[in-house]
Design an enzyme around this catalytic site. Structure first.
Site, PDB file in Angstrom:
ATOM      1  N   ARG A   1       0.843  -1.199   0.000  1.00 21.57           N
ATOM      2  CA  ARG A   1       0.000   0.000   0.000  1.00 21.57           C
ATOM      3  C   ARG A   1       0.878   1.249   0.000  1.00 21.57           C
ATOM      4  NH1 ARG A   1      -5.126  -0.043   0.951  1.00 21.57           N
ATOM      5  NH2 ARG A   1      -4.993  -2.008   2.132  1.00 21.57           N
TER       6      ARG A   1
ATOM      7  N   GLU B   1       0.520  -7.976  -3.515  1.00 21.61           N
ATOM      8  CA  GLU B   1      -0.709  -7.187  -3.657  1.00 21.61           C
ATOM      9  C   GLU B   1      -0.382  -5.703  -3.739  1.00 21.61           C
ATOM     10  OE1 GLU B   1      -4.540  -5.743  -0.965  1.00 21.61           O
ATOM     11  OE2 GLU B   1      -3.579  -7.652  -0.494  1.00 21.61           O
TER      12      GLU B   1
ATOM     13  N   THR C   1      -8.169  -3.693  -2.462  1.00 25.18           N
ATOM     14  CA  THR C   1      -9.155  -2.607  -2.342  1.00 25.18           C
ATOM     15  C   THR C   1      -9.935  -2.460  -3.646  1.00 25.18           C
ATOM     16  OG1 THR C   1      -7.488  -1.539  -0.927  1.00 25.18           O
ATOM     17  CG2 THR C   1      -9.498  -0.320  -1.319  1.00 25.18           C
TER      18      THR C   1
ATOM     19  N   LYS D   1     -10.648 -13.317   3.064  1.00 24.40           N
ATOM     20  CA  LYS D   1      -9.765 -12.402   3.795  1.00 24.40           C
ATOM     21  C   LYS D   1     -10.469 -12.015   5.084  1.00 24.40           C
ATOM     22  CE  LYS D   1      -7.930  -7.690   3.294  1.00 24.40           C
ATOM     23  NZ  LYS D   1      -7.627  -6.617   2.309  1.00 24.40           N
TER      24      LYS D   1
ATOM     25  N   GLY E   1      -2.766  -6.233  11.175  1.00 23.52           N
ATOM     26  CA  GLY E   1      -2.064  -6.431  12.437  1.00 23.52           C
ATOM     27  C   GLY E   1      -1.336  -7.752  12.550  1.00 23.52           C
TER      28      GLY E   1
ATOM     29  N   GLY F   1       0.770  -5.960   5.986  1.00 28.57           N
ATOM     30  CA  GLY F   1       0.940  -4.574   5.596  1.00 28.57           C
ATOM     31  C   GLY F   1       2.284  -4.045   6.035  1.00 28.57           C
ATOM     32  N   SER F   2       2.281  -3.147   7.021  1.00 29.35           N
ATOM     33  CA  SER F   2       3.516  -2.475   7.415  1.00 29.35           C
ATOM     34  C   SER F   2       4.531  -3.404   8.053  1.00 29.35           C
ATOM     35  CB  SER F   2       3.192  -1.333   8.384  1.00 29.35           C
ATOM     36  OG  SER F   2       2.553  -1.818   9.547  1.00 29.35           O
TER      37      SER F   2
END
Length: 209
Positions: free
Chosen positions: A15, A38, A66, A126, A156, A176-177
């Site tokens: 992202r 992704e 998304t 998901k 998370g 993610g991060s």
């Protein structure tokens, strides 16, 4: 090179990625053994980034995240994307993705949403956000959902909590991060991705019967 039929079920979510850094970041992920990537559509120039990655990495299972509208599915299919992901369940998006021969992974947060998604033909879900679908909840879902359905907690997830989700019945994860955040260079991504991969290699298979 042809695309692999069974990608590693660990999906880095890029992202916020920008065109000029995308190839180097994906190169770093491939070097760590990842083969499914992704790019969410709310990233800058997401369609251009996906087209660039498709041309540069034909072997990668390329996912668009998304994805909220049916017309987006058609545009992504024409780009050569393999996997359609969303934070929500939209029956039209799932149906269109499957009709175009793509994998579809809608986002669900309740058993009702999960079963509705399965009725449209989805076989991968998901679980989002995973912070509110803790392992005890996932375990309860796993007891009632059909066994072949693949469950991917997202939100998370990091190396330290993967084991508890795997023990509860998770099949894979989106990250993610904990793998990529805007501004991360290849060295930072390599360190984070390798940490996640070591945890997966340590725990995967230990809790399956």
């Amino acid at each position: 090179m042809t695309r692999k039929s069974s990608p590693l079920p660990l999906i880095p979510i890029l992202r916020g990625i920008q065109d000029h850094e995308a190839v180097a970041i994906v190169d770093a992920l491939l070097a760590c053994g990842y083969d499914c990537i992704e790019v969410p559509l709310n990233s800058p120039r997401a369609f251009d980034t996906l087209a660039l990655l498709r041309a540069r990495f034909p072997e990668v299972h390329l996912g668009a995240g998304t994805v909220l509208a049916v017309d987006q599915v058609d545009r992504l299919a024409d780009l050569g994307v393999d996997l359609i992901l969303a934070p929500n369940f939209n029956a039209g998006v799932v149906t269109r993705a499957l009709a175009r021969g793509l994998r579809a992974m809608p986002g669900v947060a309740t058993p009702s949403e999960a079963f509705a998604a399965l009725e449209t033909g989805a076989t991968e879900l998901k679980l989002f956000p995973a912070e509110m679908i803790q392992p005890v909840v996932l375990k309860a879902w796993r007891a009632v959902l059909p066994a072949p359905v693949s469950l991917f907690p997202v939100g998370g997830i990091h190396a330290e909590n993967m084991a508890s989700f795997l023990r509860a019945g998770a099949d894979g994860f989106g990250f993610g991060s904990s793998v990529y955040a805007p501004g991360d260079g290849p060295a930072a991504v390599t360190a984070k991705a390798a940490h996640i991969r070591r945890a997966w290699d340590q725990y995967h298979g230990r809790f399956q019967t």
